[in-house]
Scaffold this motif. Structure first.
Motif, PDB file in Angstrom:
ATOM      1  N   LYS A 382       0.832  -1.190   0.000  1.00  0.00           N
ATOM      2  CA  LYS A 382       0.000   0.000   0.000  1.00  0.00           C
ATOM      3  C   LYS A 382       0.878   1.255   0.000  1.00  0.00           C
ATOM      4  CE  LYS A 382      -3.586  -2.337   2.718  1.00  0.00           C
ATOM      5  NZ  LYS A 382      -4.360  -2.325   3.996  1.00  0.00           N
ATOM      6  N   PHE A 383       0.584   2.194  -0.897  1.00  0.00           N
ATOM      7  CA  PHE A 383       1.329   3.448  -0.901  1.00  0.00           C
ATOM      8  C   PHE A 383       0.500   4.592  -0.336  1.00  0.00           C
ATOM      9  CE2 PHE A 383      -0.630   3.152  -5.094  1.00  0.00           C
ATOM     10  CZ  PHE A 383      -1.129   4.428  -5.330  1.00  0.00           C
ATOM     11  N   GLY A 384      -0.668   4.275   0.234  1.00  0.00           N
ATOM     12  CA  GLY A 384      -1.532   5.260   0.866  1.00  0.00           C
ATOM     13  C   GLY A 384      -2.597   4.555   1.665  1.00  0.00           C
ATOM     14  N   LYS A 385      -3.674   5.261   1.967  1.00  0.00           N
ATOM     15  CA  LYS A 385      -4.757   4.682   2.758  1.00  0.00           C
ATOM     16  C   LYS A 385      -5.572   3.733   1.895  1.00  0.00           C
ATOM     17  CE  LYS A 385      -8.422   5.780   6.019  1.00  0.00           C
ATOM     18  NZ  LYS A 385      -9.108   6.840   6.802  1.00  0.00           N
ATOM     19  N   VAL A 386      -5.607   2.467   2.295  1.00  0.00           N
ATOM     20  CA  VAL A 386      -6.307   1.418   1.551  1.00  0.00           C
ATOM     21  C   VAL A 386      -7.078   0.568   2.552  1.00  0.00           C
ATOM     22  CG1 VAL A 386      -6.066  -0.634   0.100  1.00  0.00           C
ATOM     23  CG2 VAL A 386      -4.570   1.342  -0.278  1.00  0.00           C
ATOM     24  N   THR A 387      -8.401   0.473   2.390  1.00  0.00           N
ATOM     25  CA  THR A 387      -9.216  -0.364   3.275  1.00  0.00           C
ATOM     26  C   THR A 387      -9.956  -1.473   2.544  1.00  0.00           C
ATOM     27  OG1 THR A 387     -11.160   1.083   3.102  1.00  0.00           O
ATOM     28  CG2 THR A 387      -9.550   1.593   4.832  1.00  0.00           C
ATOM     29  N   GLY A 434      16.714   6.354  -7.023  1.00  0.00           N
ATOM     30  CA  GLY A 434      16.007   5.091  -6.922  1.00  0.00           C
ATOM     31  C   GLY A 434      14.564   5.247  -6.476  1.00  0.00           C
ATOM     32  N   LEU A 435      14.013   6.460  -6.562  1.00  0.00           N
ATOM     33  CA  LEU A 435      12.671   6.738  -6.059  1.00  0.00           C
ATOM     34  C   LEU A 435      11.693   7.015  -7.201  1.00  0.00           C
ATOM     35  CD1 LEU A 435      13.553   9.106  -3.068  1.00  0.00           C
ATOM     36  CD2 LEU A 435      13.167   6.632  -3.013  1.00  0.00           C
ATOM     37  N   SER A 478      -7.636  15.018   0.570  1.00  0.00           N
ATOM     38  CA  SER A 478      -6.291  15.601   0.580  1.00  0.00           C
ATOM     39  C   SER A 478      -5.446  14.944  -0.500  1.00  0.00           C
ATOM     40  CB  SER A 478      -5.617  15.419   1.943  1.00  0.00           C
ATOM     41  OG  SER A 478      -5.408  14.044   2.221  1.00  0.00           O
ATOM     42  N   GLY A 479      -4.321  15.564  -0.792  1.00  0.00           N
ATOM     43  CA  GLY A 479      -3.377  15.014  -1.765  1.00  0.00           C
ATOM     44  C   GLY A 479      -1.978  15.026  -1.190  1.00  0.00           C
ATOM     45  N   ALA A 480      -1.034  14.523  -1.979  1.00  0.00           N
ATOM     46  CA  ALA A 480       0.365  14.524  -1.548  1.00  0.00           C
ATOM     47  C   ALA A 480       1.250  14.176  -2.730  1.00  0.00           C
ATOM     48  CB  ALA A 480       0.598  13.522  -0.417  1.00  0.00           C
ATOM     49  N   LEU A 481       2.500  14.586  -2.625  1.00  0.00           N
ATOM     50  CA  LEU A 481       3.548  14.061  -3.492  1.00  0.00           C
ATOM     51  C   LEU A 481       4.313  13.045  -2.657  1.00  0.00           C
ATOM     52  CD1 LEU A 481       5.369  13.954  -5.981  1.00  0.00           C
ATOM     53  CD2 LEU A 481       6.608  15.930  -5.067  1.00  0.00           C
ATOM     54  N   VAL A 482       4.298  11.790  -3.100  1.00  0.00           N
ATOM     55  CA  VAL A 482       4.933  10.709  -2.353  1.00  0.00           C
ATOM     56  C   VAL A 482       6.151  10.221  -3.127  1.00  0.00           C
ATOM     57  CG1 VAL A 482       4.666   8.376  -1.432  1.00  0.00           C
ATOM     58  CG2 VAL A 482       2.778  10.002  -1.262  1.00  0.00           C
ATOM     59  N   ALA A 483       7.310  10.244  -2.474  1.00  0.00           N
ATOM     60  CA  ALA A 483       8.530   9.668  -3.041  1.00  0.00           C
ATOM     61  C   ALA A 483       8.623   8.234  -2.541  1.00  0.00           C
ATOM     62  CB  ALA A 483       9.743  10.467  -2.612  1.00  0.00           C
ATOM     63  N   TRP A 484       8.456   7.281  -3.448  1.00  0.00           N
ATOM     64  CA  TRP A 484       8.314   5.872  -3.076  1.00  0.00           C
ATOM     65  C   TRP A 484       9.563   5.081  -3.454  1.00  0.00           C
ATOM     66  CZ3 TRP A 484       4.815   3.776  -0.014  1.00  0.00           C
ATOM     67  CH2 TRP A 484       4.696   2.382   0.030  1.00  0.00           C
ATOM     68  N   ASP A 485      10.051   4.309  -2.487  1.00  0.00           N
ATOM     69  CA  ASP A 485      11.173   3.401  -2.734  1.00  0.00           C
ATOM     70  C   ASP A 485      10.609   2.066  -3.212  1.00  0.00           C
ATOM     71  OD1 ASP A 485      13.244   1.503  -2.514  1.00  0.00           O
ATOM     72  OD2 ASP A 485      14.235   2.655  -0.935  1.00  0.00           O
ATOM     73  N   PRO A 486      10.769   1.712  -4.492  1.00  0.00           N
ATOM     74  CA  PRO A 486      10.145   0.492  -5.016  1.00  0.00           C
ATOM     75  C   PRO A 486      10.843  -0.792  -4.575  1.00  0.00           C
ATOM     76  CG  PRO A 486      11.452   1.528  -6.730  1.00  0.00           C
ATOM     77  CD  PRO A 486      11.482   2.460  -5.552  1.00  0.00           C
ATOM     78  N   LYS A 490       8.387   1.297   0.485  1.00  0.00           N
ATOM     79  CA  LYS A 490       7.930   2.231   1.498  1.00  0.00           C
ATOM     80  C   LYS A 490       8.258   3.647   1.049  1.00  0.00           C
ATOM     81  CE  LYS A 490      12.091   2.130   4.432  1.00  0.00           C
ATOM     82  NZ  LYS A 490      12.584   1.867   5.807  1.00  0.00           N
ATOM     83  N   ALA A 491       7.580   4.625   1.675  1.00  0.00           N
ATOM     84  CA  ALA A 491       7.799   6.023   1.329  1.00  0.00           C
ATOM     85  C   ALA A 491       9.132   6.510   1.875  1.00  0.00           C
ATOM     86  CB  ALA A 491       6.663   6.884   1.862  1.00  0.00           C
ATOM     87  N   ALA A 492       9.873   7.257   1.048  1.00  0.00           N
ATOM     88  CA  ALA A 492      11.115   7.885   1.489  1.00  0.00           C
ATOM     89  C   ALA A 492      10.835   9.281   2.054  1.00  0.00           C
ATOM     90  CB  ALA A 492      12.100   7.975   0.330  1.00  0.00           C
ATOM     91  N   TRP A 493       9.912   9.987   1.433  1.00  0.00           N
ATOM     92  CA  TRP A 493       9.438  11.269   1.960  1.00  0.00           C
ATOM     93  C   TRP A 493       8.084  11.581   1.344  1.00  0.00           C
ATOM     94  CZ3 TRP A 493       8.793  14.635  -2.064  1.00  0.00           C
ATOM     95  CH2 TRP A 493       9.680  14.572  -3.151  1.00  0.00           C
ATOM     96  N   ARG A 494       7.416  12.585   1.921  1.00  0.00           N
ATOM     97  CA  ARG A 494       6.045  12.897   1.521  1.00  0.00           C
ATOM     98  C   ARG A 494       5.786  14.382   1.734  1.00  0.00           C
ATOM     99  NH1 ARG A 494       0.657  12.814   3.583  1.00  0.00           N
ATOM    100  NH2 ARG A 494      -0.773  11.455   2.394  1.00  0.00           N
ATOM    101  N   VAL A 495       5.212  15.047   0.730  1.00  0.00           N
ATOM    102  CA  VAL A 495       4.807  16.453   0.847  1.00  0.00           C
ATOM    103  C   VAL A 495       3.284  16.503   0.770  1.00  0.00           C
ATOM    104  CG1 VAL A 495       4.901  18.751  -0.174  1.00  0.00           C
ATOM    105  CG2 VAL A 495       6.933  17.283  -0.226  1.00  0.00           C
ATOM    106  N   PRO A 496       2.598  16.937   1.833  1.00  0.00           N
ATOM    107  CA  PRO A 496       1.126  16.958   1.807  1.00  0.00           C
ATOM    108  C   PRO A 496       0.583  18.139   1.013  1.00  0.00           C
ATOM    109  CG  PRO A 496       1.933  17.797   3.893  1.00  0.00           C
ATOM    110  CD  PRO A 496       3.151  17.347   3.131  1.00  0.00           C
ATOM    111  N   TYR A 497      -0.596  17.940   0.403  1.00  0.00           N
ATOM    112  CA  TYR A 497      -1.331  18.990  -0.296  1.00  0.00           C
ATOM    113  C   TYR A 497      -2.756  19.036   0.253  1.00  0.00           C
ATOM    114  CZ  TYR A 497       2.300  18.891  -3.979  1.00  0.00           C
ATOM    115  OH  TYR A 497       3.483  18.956  -4.680  1.00  0.00           O
ATOM    116  N   PRO A 498      -3.382  20.205   0.254  1.00  0.00           N
ATOM    117  CA  PRO A 498      -4.747  20.293   0.776  1.00  0.00           C
ATOM    118  C   PRO A 498      -5.813  19.758  -0.170  1.00  0.00           C
ATOM    119  CG  PRO A 498      -3.999  22.451   0.040  1.00  0.00           C
ATOM    120  CD  PRO A 498      -2.814  21.533  -0.058  1.00  0.00           C
ATOM    121  N   TYR A 499      -5.464  19.591  -1.456  1.00  0.00           N
ATOM    122  CA  TYR A 499      -6.452  19.167  -2.442  1.00  0.00           C
ATOM    123  C   TYR A 499      -5.916  17.996  -3.255  1.00  0.00           C
ATOM    124  CZ  TYR A 499      -8.849  23.519  -1.374  1.00  0.00           C
ATOM    125  OH  TYR A 499      -9.498  24.531  -0.720  1.00  0.00           O
TER     126      TYR A 499
END
Length: 717
Positions: A382-387, A434-435, A478-486, A490-499
């Motif tokens: 999962k790279f985000g919220k998954v139910t 590598g992201l 909400s949104g985000a820019l996610v830097a993902w280590d494949p 897992k996420a290496a870093w994350r920048v949140p966005y309001p939309y």
């Protein structure tokens, strides 16, 4: 199929007239001042493959065949990006969004625009060299899911290729923009559309289509780039079982479907509306397929089944169109979890061995790493919220679904939603870090089983109660820019966005990641850390992906602005980001650039409150409620959820008295069809139109109530 010149058509709307007239004036001026350029070098496989090792151009949709959107240029880097300035900009007088990735070859930038128009621009100066308008009949907008957009063109040889909304694949001369050949790729009487970018592999132009919600059968086709002749076609779902299957893969697929309605009434879906990639060494073309028609499997395929090849990654032999392997991302999809999101090819070091992998972050919220030679699943997390699912079982490759998630018996709220944890907005991969840089979004989905579902041709059919999704609480979006280590998944870093609904990403050898946002910000981040390094006020929302190229030793970054797509049409007020203007533009940047944009339009002027009216609502509550259902089934994808338009199309609450008086003629007779408002004759009755009008008036009056109360004279004591 026969190649033909497209006949001219009358009745172009305001967008085409204004865009065409402006482009014509600019073109005339450019030709008067500029000498005729020499013929550019052909775009070949060798040139595209060479981009993986270096180069300063952008020749295919994802730059090269691997679709990494990585540029090995570092003149603009994390040390000097704060000196980035506007080199030039170009305004377009259009009222629909821009989603295209521009291509750059031999000093010319090629971009597609709304209604499948194409423009060639001098990549140094911004002067328009030519403009092509396919004159799409605006009535075709009735079959569009998510705006009259186009995501890009393809280059091969001396031609530019574009797919049009009405289903034509058009080959244009690169030097002049004149039509060389064109083919009608689908039956125009059916609700197919094309908004995706073609790809050219081994001299074959590959193009898919959209329209699953409207009841079509998915397929993609390959055409000879020189002649336009159909070479092969691959259907993604089986058809009439009483007839021979078009190709052998469909016999296997048919065993995973139940009932007859999927092909007889609903088409089945599985449309190929965006993602492709190609490995020239393995000689495999990778194609992502879409959702089922309708979304609800309980209606589409009663009795269950995986429903191949919905929501799948297909590895195709490009010479023959035959299947090498497949991986189904979401078996038996019931949630609009497409696998049409971008695929990236890369070689990764995993468990001490170099693996040739394919990576995808589709709508369903899992990041997949596959062996691209065999299709075997290597990992998925999962790279985000998954139910909707607990995990992906690595032994079977299948999701372990949460209880009740298929909503057969009761409604469910789950993550992600039909908007997806990641949609079509391009991600990028930087081999230095590598992201993978993913435009992530978080918004829940509401699903219920419409057991009384009635299929309506040329309409949005989901059988999931999609209208329940329209009013979403703001704090759940909400949104985000996610830097993902494949490799580590897992996420290496994350920048949140309001939309949500932020733009695609670009990454470079200068340790940079570029992305635009729904609010109109264009940003540069450090690729290794996520630190914000630079920002430019793009003003209108940016959903398209940036590109970078170099000319005469100067590196540029370019992006198209103009917010568009599903969140604009369906998202509701919680997803409408504030912006300071509505202007479609090409923005091109360089270090030391000094150009300026015109002053922004006041955002208050973009969304004015409704005008006060003398007329009052006379309809009954039942009529208004029925009008709301009809409006959201037929009108909201252009005019906004609950009439909360984004400014791209008319706000019906602000209609003039003349327009309000001609409401029936507009809706049923198509008197404004040339302006992009199709006729709904045959789908809506006069009583339906009266109910919709009642809902519009009621919504307007409710919006006016606070202003009316404030304007009322105070009661005397």
């Amino acid at each position: 199929m026969v190649s033909r010149e497209h006949p001219s058509r009358g009745g172009s709307g305001r967008q085409v007239r204004t865009a065409g007239s402006r482009l014509a004036r600019l073109l005339a001026a450019a030709l008067a001042l500029s000498p005729v350029a020499a013929r550019a070098a052909d775009v070949t496989a060798e040139r595209i493959i060479g981009l993986e090792k270096g180069g300063d151009q952008w020749l295919s949709h994802g730059r090269g065949y691997a679709e990494q959107r990585y540029v090995p240029l570092d003149q603009i880097n994390d040390r000097n990006v704060n000196q980035l300035g506007l080199a030039f900009s170009l305004d377009f007088d259009t009222d629909r969004g821009f989603e295209a990735t521009p291509l750059v070859a031999d000093g010319v930038l090629y971009a597609s625009m709304a209604w499948s128009q194409v423009v060639a621009i001098d990549a140094r100066t911004g002067k328009i060299l030519w403009h092509y308008d396919p004159q799409v009949d605006r009535a075709k907008g009735n079959d569009l899911c998510c705006d009259a957009v186009n995501r890009g063109v393809a280059l091969w040889g001396d031609k530019v290729f574009v797919g049009t909304v009405d289903g034509r694949l058009v080959a244009l001369d690169r030097g002049t923009g004149k039509v060389v050949w064109q083919q009608q790729t689908f039956d125009p009487s059916k609700p197919y559309t094309i908004t995706g970018a073609p790809r050219v592999v081994k001299g074959k132009v590959v193009i898919g289509n959209g329209g699953a919600e409207f009841g079509v059968r998915g397929f993609f086709s390959a055409y000879d780039a020189d002649t336009g002749k159909l070479v092969w076609r691959f259907y993604t779902v089986p058809g009439d079982p009483a007839k021979p299957y078009e190709h052998p893969e469909l016999e296997m697929a048919a065993k995973t479907w139940k009932g007859d309605d999927y092909w007889k009434k609903y088409g089945g879906g599985g449309t190929v509306w965006d993602s492709m990639a190609y490995d020239p060494e393995l000689d495999l073309l990778y194609v992502g397929t879409g959702n089922g028609s309708p979304w609800n499997r309980d209606i589409r395929s009663p009795g269950g089944g995986d429903n191949l090849f919905l929501s799948s990654i297909l590895a195709i032999k490009p010479d023959t169109g035959r299947l090498a392997w497949y991986y189904q991302v979401t078996p038996g999809d019931a949630w609009d979890f497409t696998a049409t999101q971008q695929m990236i090819l890369a070689d990764l070091e995993i468990d001490g061995a170099t693996r040739k992998v394919l990576m995808q972050a589709p709508k369903n919220g899992f990041f997949y790493v596959l062996d691209r030679q065999t299709g075997k699943l290597i990992s998925a997390e999962k790279f985000g919220k998954v139910t909707w699912a607990e995990r992906i079982d690595l032994s079977t490759g299948r999701p372990v679904e949460a209880p009740g998630v298929r909503y057969e018996d009761k409604p469910i709220v789950m993550w992600p939603s039909p908007f997806g944890a990641h949609n079509w907005m391009s991600m990028s991969f930087n081999p230095k870090t590598g992201l993978v840089y993913i435009p992530y979004q978080e918004v829940p989905g509401v699903y219920r089983n419409e057991k009384d579902f009635t299929f309506v041709p040329h309409s949005f059919n989901t059988a999931t109660g999609f209208s329940d999704f329209t009013e979403m609480p703001r704090d759940l979006v909400s949104g985000a820019l996610v830097a993902w280590d494949p490799v580590r998944q897992k996420a290496a870093w994350r920048v949140p966005y309001p939309y949500i609904w932020n733009g695609g990403t670009l990454t470079t050898a200068g340790n940079l990641v570029f992305q635009g946002t729904a609010e109109g910000r264009f940003l540069a981040y450090a690729a290794d850390s996520g630190k914000t390094l630079w920002e430019f006020p793009g003003r209108d929302g940016i959903v398209a992906a940036p590109v970078s190229y170099a000319l005469d030793g100067q590196q540029y970054v370019a992006v198209l602005t103009g917010w568009a797509g599903a969140a604009v049409m369906f998202g509701g007020e919680a997803m409408q980001a504030p912006r300071t203007g509505l202007k479609n533009r090409l923005l091109v940047f360089k270090v030391g650039g000094t150009a300026k944009l015109e002053e922004p339009t006041d955002s208050a002027a973009v969304r004015q409150p409704p005008n006060l009216r003398r007329d009052r609502q006379q309809a009954s509550a039942d009529t208004i409620a029925r009008g709301s259902l009809l409006y959201h089934s037929n009108c909201s994808r252009c005019h906004g959820v609950s009439l909360k338009t984004t400014g791209r199309t008319p706000d019906l609450r602000q209609s003039s008295d003349d327009v309000r008086g001609a409401f029936s003629d507009i809706v049923l007779k198509g008197v404004l069809q040339a302006a992009g408002m199709p006729s709904f004759a045959g789908r809506l009755t006069q009583a339906d139109v009266s109910a919709i009008k009642a809902y519009v008036v009621d919504t307007e009056q409710k919006a006016l109530a606070p202003a009316q109360n404030a304007a009322a004279p105070a009661a005397k004591p």
